[in-house]
Motif scaffolding. Structure first.
Motif, PDB file in Angstrom:
ATOM      1  N   TYR A 161       0.851  -1.198   0.000  1.00  0.00           N
ATOM      2  CA  TYR A 161       0.000   0.000   0.000  1.00  0.00           C
ATOM      3  C   TYR A 161       0.889   1.252   0.000  1.00  0.00           C
ATOM      4  O   TYR A 161       1.254   1.790   1.041  1.00  0.00           O
ATOM      5  N   GLY A 162       1.230   1.706  -1.199  1.00  0.00           N
ATOM      6  CA  GLY A 162       2.206   2.774  -1.370  1.00  0.00           C
ATOM      7  C   GLY A 162       1.833   4.082  -0.713  1.00  0.00           C
ATOM      8  O   GLY A 162       2.702   4.793  -0.185  1.00  0.00           O
ATOM      9  N   ASN A 163       0.550   4.453  -0.730  1.00  0.00           N
ATOM     10  CA  ASN A 163       0.135   5.724  -0.137  1.00  0.00           C
ATOM     11  C   ASN A 163       0.499   5.797   1.338  1.00  0.00           C
ATOM     12  O   ASN A 163       0.843   6.868   1.854  1.00  0.00           O
ATOM     13  N   ALA A 164       0.408   4.656   2.013  1.00  0.00           N
ATOM     14  CA  ALA A 164       0.720   4.633   3.447  1.00  0.00           C
ATOM     15  C   ALA A 164       2.208   4.877   3.675  1.00  0.00           C
ATOM     16  O   ALA A 164       2.604   5.598   4.601  1.00  0.00           O
ATOM     17  N   TYR A 165       3.062   4.282   2.825  1.00  0.00           N
ATOM     18  CA  TYR A 165       4.509   4.525   2.940  1.00  0.00           C
ATOM     19  C   TYR A 165       4.833   6.001   2.711  1.00  0.00           C
ATOM     20  O   TYR A 165       5.629   6.595   3.449  1.00  0.00           O
ATOM     21  N   LEU A 166       4.214   6.585   1.670  1.00  0.00           N
ATOM     22  CA  LEU A 166       4.529   7.975   1.335  1.00  0.00           C
ATOM     23  C   LEU A 166       4.089   8.917   2.447  1.00  0.00           C
ATOM     24  O   LEU A 166       4.853   9.810   2.861  1.00  0.00           O
ATOM     25  N   LEU A 167       2.866   8.730   2.945  1.00  0.00           N
ATOM     26  CA  LEU A 167       2.392   9.601   4.018  1.00  0.00           C
ATOM     27  C   LEU A 167       3.216   9.402   5.281  1.00  0.00           C
ATOM     28  O   LEU A 167       3.553  10.375   5.968  1.00  0.00           O
ATOM     29  N   ARG A 168       3.581   8.154   5.575  1.00  0.00           N
ATOM     30  CA  ARG A 168       4.403   7.923   6.772  1.00  0.00           C
ATOM     31  C   ARG A 168       5.754   8.623   6.641  1.00  0.00           C
ATOM     32  O   ARG A 168       6.250   9.219   7.605  1.00  0.00           O
ATOM     33  N   ALA A 169       6.343   8.581   5.452  1.00  0.00           N
ATOM     34  CA  ALA A 169       7.619   9.269   5.233  1.00  0.00           C
ATOM     35  C   ALA A 169       7.463  10.771   5.445  1.00  0.00           C
ATOM     36  O   ALA A 169       8.314  11.425   6.073  1.00  0.00           O
ATOM     37  N   MET A 170       6.380  11.338   4.925  1.00  0.00           N
ATOM     38  CA  MET A 170       6.144  12.774   5.079  1.00  0.00           C
ATOM     39  C   MET A 170       5.999  13.152   6.550  1.00  0.00           C
ATOM     40  O   MET A 170       6.544  14.166   7.001  1.00  0.00           O
ATOM     41  N   LEU A 171       5.271  12.331   7.307  1.00  0.00           N
ATOM     42  CA  LEU A 171       5.062  12.627   8.722  1.00  0.00           C
ATOM     43  C   LEU A 171       6.336  12.435   9.527  1.00  0.00           C
ATOM     44  O   LEU A 171       6.636  13.223  10.432  1.00  0.00           O
ATOM     45  N   LEU A 172       7.092  11.396   9.200  1.00  0.00           N
ATOM     46  CA  LEU A 172       8.367  11.180   9.893  1.00  0.00           C
ATOM     47  C   LEU A 172       9.319  12.349   9.664  1.00  0.00           C
ATOM     48  O   LEU A 172      10.028  12.780  10.584  1.00  0.00           O
ATOM     49  N   LEU A 173       9.321  12.875   8.442  1.00  0.00           N
ATOM     50  CA  LEU A 173      10.166  14.039   8.160  1.00  0.00           C
ATOM     51  C   LEU A 173       9.716  15.240   8.984  1.00  0.00           C
ATOM     52  O   LEU A 173      10.540  15.972   9.550  1.00  0.00           O
ATOM     53  N   LYS A 174       8.402  15.440   9.094  1.00  0.00           N
ATOM     54  CA  LYS A 174       7.882  16.541   9.922  1.00  0.00           C
ATOM     55  C   LYS A 174       8.301  16.377  11.380  1.00  0.00           C
ATOM     56  O   LYS A 174       8.543  17.359  12.086  1.00  0.00           O
ATOM     57  N   MET A 175       8.387  15.144  11.814  1.00  0.00           N
ATOM     58  CA  MET A 175       8.744  14.859  13.201  1.00  0.00           C
ATOM     59  C   MET A 175      10.254  14.879  13.417  1.00  0.00           C
ATOM     60  O   MET A 175      10.731  14.689  14.536  1.00  0.00           O
ATOM     61  N   GLY A 176      11.023  15.091  12.346  1.00  0.00           N
ATOM     62  CA  GLY A 176      12.462  15.212  12.470  1.00  0.00           C
ATOM     63  C   GLY A 176      13.230  13.922  12.288  1.00  0.00           C
ATOM     64  O   GLY A 176      14.450  13.896  12.486  1.00  0.00           O
ATOM     65  N   ASP A 177      12.539  12.846  11.897  1.00  0.00           N
ATOM     66  CA  ASP A 177      13.218  11.561  11.714  1.00  0.00           C
ATOM     67  C   ASP A 177      13.432  11.323  10.220  1.00  0.00           C
ATOM     68  O   ASP A 177      12.779  10.476   9.603  1.00  0.00           O
ATOM     69  N   ALA A 178      14.362  12.062   9.635  1.00  0.00           N
ATOM     70  CA  ALA A 178      14.613  11.976   8.200  1.00  0.00           C
ATOM     71  C   ALA A 178      15.160  10.610   7.805  1.00  0.00           C
ATOM     72  O   ALA A 178      14.875  10.105   6.712  1.00  0.00           O
ATOM     73  N   ALA A 179      15.937   9.987   8.686  1.00  0.00           N
ATOM     74  CA  ALA A 179      16.526   8.682   8.368  1.00  0.00           C
ATOM     75  C   ALA A 179      15.439   7.625   8.186  1.00  0.00           C
ATOM     76  O   ALA A 179      15.486   6.819   7.249  1.00  0.00           O
ATOM     77  N   VAL A 205      13.888  14.901   1.897  1.00  0.00           N
ATOM     78  CA  VAL A 205      14.553  14.106   2.931  1.00  0.00           C
ATOM     79  C   VAL A 205      16.063  14.202   2.790  1.00  0.00           C
ATOM     80  O   VAL A 205      16.787  14.360   3.789  1.00  0.00           O
ATOM     81  N   GLU A 206      16.565  14.106   1.563  1.00  0.00           N
ATOM     82  CA  GLU A 206      18.020  14.199   1.354  1.00  0.00           C
ATOM     83  C   GLU A 206      18.536  15.568   1.793  1.00  0.00           C
ATOM     84  O   GLU A 206      19.623  15.678   2.367  1.00  0.00           O
ATOM     85  N   LYS A 207      17.748  16.605   1.561  1.00  0.00           N
ATOM     86  CA  LYS A 207      18.150  17.944   2.022  1.00  0.00           C
ATOM     87  C   LYS A 207      18.198  17.986   3.550  1.00  0.00           C
ATOM     88  O   LYS A 207      19.130  18.546   4.146  1.00  0.00           O
ATOM     89  N   ALA A 208      17.200  17.390   4.182  1.00  0.00           N
ATOM     90  CA  ALA A 208      17.175  17.368   5.650  1.00  0.00           C
ATOM     91  C   ALA A 208      18.350  16.585   6.214  1.00  0.00           C
ATOM     92  O   ALA A 208      18.853  16.896   7.306  1.00  0.00           O
ATOM     93  N   LEU A 209      18.805  15.584   5.488  1.00  0.00           N
ATOM     94  CA  LEU A 209      19.948  14.788   5.933  1.00  0.00           C
ATOM     95  C   LEU A 209      21.280  15.476   5.635  1.00  0.00           C
ATOM     96  O   LEU A 209      22.333  14.972   6.014  1.00  0.00           O
ATOM     97  N   GLY A 210      21.229  16.619   4.945  1.00  0.00           N
ATOM     98  CA  GLY A 210      22.448  17.342   4.603  1.00  0.00           C
ATOM     99  C   GLY A 210      23.102  16.861   3.331  1.00  0.00           C
ATOM    100  O   GLY A 210      24.221  17.283   3.009  1.00  0.00           O
ATOM    101  N   HIS A 211      22.399  16.018   2.568  1.00  0.00           N
ATOM    102  CA  HIS A 211      22.938  15.493   1.307  1.00  0.00           C
ATOM    103  C   HIS A 211      22.490  16.402   0.165  1.00  0.00           C
ATOM    104  O   HIS A 211      21.585  16.058  -0.602  1.00  0.00           O
ATOM    105  N   THR A 212      23.098  17.573   0.073  1.00  0.00           N
ATOM    106  CA  THR A 212      22.586  18.581  -0.856  1.00  0.00           C
ATOM    107  C   THR A 212      22.720  18.169  -2.317  1.00  0.00           C
ATOM    108  O   THR A 212      21.826  18.448  -3.133  1.00  0.00           O
ATOM    109  N   ASP A 213      23.805  17.505  -2.668  1.00  0.00           N
ATOM    110  CA  ASP A 213      23.972  17.077  -4.065  1.00  0.00           C
ATOM    111  C   ASP A 213      22.905  16.055  -4.455  1.00  0.00           C
ATOM    112  O   ASP A 213      22.318  16.139  -5.542  1.00  0.00           O
ATOM    113  N   ASP A 214      22.659  15.093  -3.551  1.00  0.00           N
ATOM    114  CA  ASP A 214      21.616  14.096  -3.826  1.00  0.00           C
ATOM    115  C   ASP A 214      20.245  14.762  -3.892  1.00  0.00           C
ATOM    116  O   ASP A 214      19.411  14.420  -4.738  1.00  0.00           O
TER     117      ASP A 214
END
Length: 271
Positions: A161-179, A205-214
């Motif tokens: 269920y791809g939508n659940a993965y995408l939304l979970r990733a978005m929420l995790l990023l909001k919560m500061g867990d970019a990894a 997410v890559e920007k939040a992790l400091g991976h600016t080139d990626d």
């Protein structure tokens, strides 16, 4: 028709019976004209047909079609009114409950949305779309931790269920867990490597992790996939400016203003 009935049955129709038959014919004409008009995209005419049909007969199929037309026209309040009537008549219809939850989401009515999702889950505890919408409601109410937990439950029931993965990733990023967000996005990129929504979130997410080139590389992929994705140009422009590429940042901001002229009203980052 009344004469033929009388001829073969020996019974003459009363005026009341004839009136009922006429009403039934009018209802059928309006109902099916409305369906044809809706399929042809003639929504105003379809709405009038359905409204007049309901004057002859309270029909659930007509009400649902009318609700669909109203929702497509952006009349969410009246569309929701029709859905409430339908749910009262078919309280165990999970599809209706989820359709109503979608409409409440579009109106930012998160408490009402939550109630509809809970009713759907009582009827079917393994309904992953109901869990996904419930997570959306928790997000709207500001309860991101519970939203992530509900999405994890949905993924456990359906790992595809791809939508659940995408939304979970978005929420995790909001919560500061970019990894952790990156893990969900990496899984999605294996399944749908060209999906622009996944690529855009991966760039963030890559920007939040400091991976600016990626991050820049993923923003490039987004605009290649969709050259009209305004937020991708805006965010890539900000990143280019951070990297000292003023020319590239200016180019992206010009594109933003071309695609979204109202952005000129907002104080921008690229002066």
């Amino acid at each position: 028709m009344g004469f033929l009935k009388a001829l073969f049955s020996g019974k003459i129709e009363t005026a009341e019976e004839q009136a009922k038959e006429k009403e039934a014919r009018n209802f059928d004409v309006l109902k099916y004209d409305g369906v044809r008009a809706m399929r042809a995209g003639q929504l105003d005419y379809a709405k009038e047909c359905f409204l007049h049909a309901l004057e002859y007969q309270d029909d659930l199929e007509v009400r649902e079609s009318l609700a669909d037309v109203l929702i497509h026209q952006g009349d969410l309040e009246n569309g929701m009114e029709q859905l409430r009537v339908l749910i009262a008549a078919e309280a165990d219809n999970v599809e209706l409950l989820l359709k109503a939850a979608h409409v409440e989401y579009m109106q930012d009515h998160y408490d009402e949305m939550m109630e509809l999702c809970q009713k759907a889950l009582v009827l079917n505890p393994e309904q992953v779309e109901a869990l996904y919408l419930q997570a959306r409601a928790y997000e709207g109410l500001g309860n991101l931790v519970t939203a992530v937990a509900v999405l994890t439950q949905a993924i456990a029931l359906n790992e595809n269920y791809g939508n659940a993965y995408l939304l979970r990733a978005m929420l995790l990023l909001k919560m500061g867990d970019a990894a952790a967000a990156a893990q969900d996005l990496d899984y999605l990129l294996e399944q749908v490597p060209e999906n622009e929504d996944v690529l855009l979130e991966k760039a963030r997410v890559e920007k939040a992790l400091g991976h600016t080139d990626d991050s820049l590389s993923y923003y490039n992929k987004v605009v290649e996939a969709n050259p009209f994705r305004v937020e991708a140009f805006r965010e890539r422009g900000a990143l280019r400016l951070e990297l000292g590429d003023k020319s590239g940042a200016t180019e992206d901001m010009r594109t933003v203003l071309e695609l979204d002229p109202e952005a000129a009203q907002v104080s921008g980052e690229f002066h």
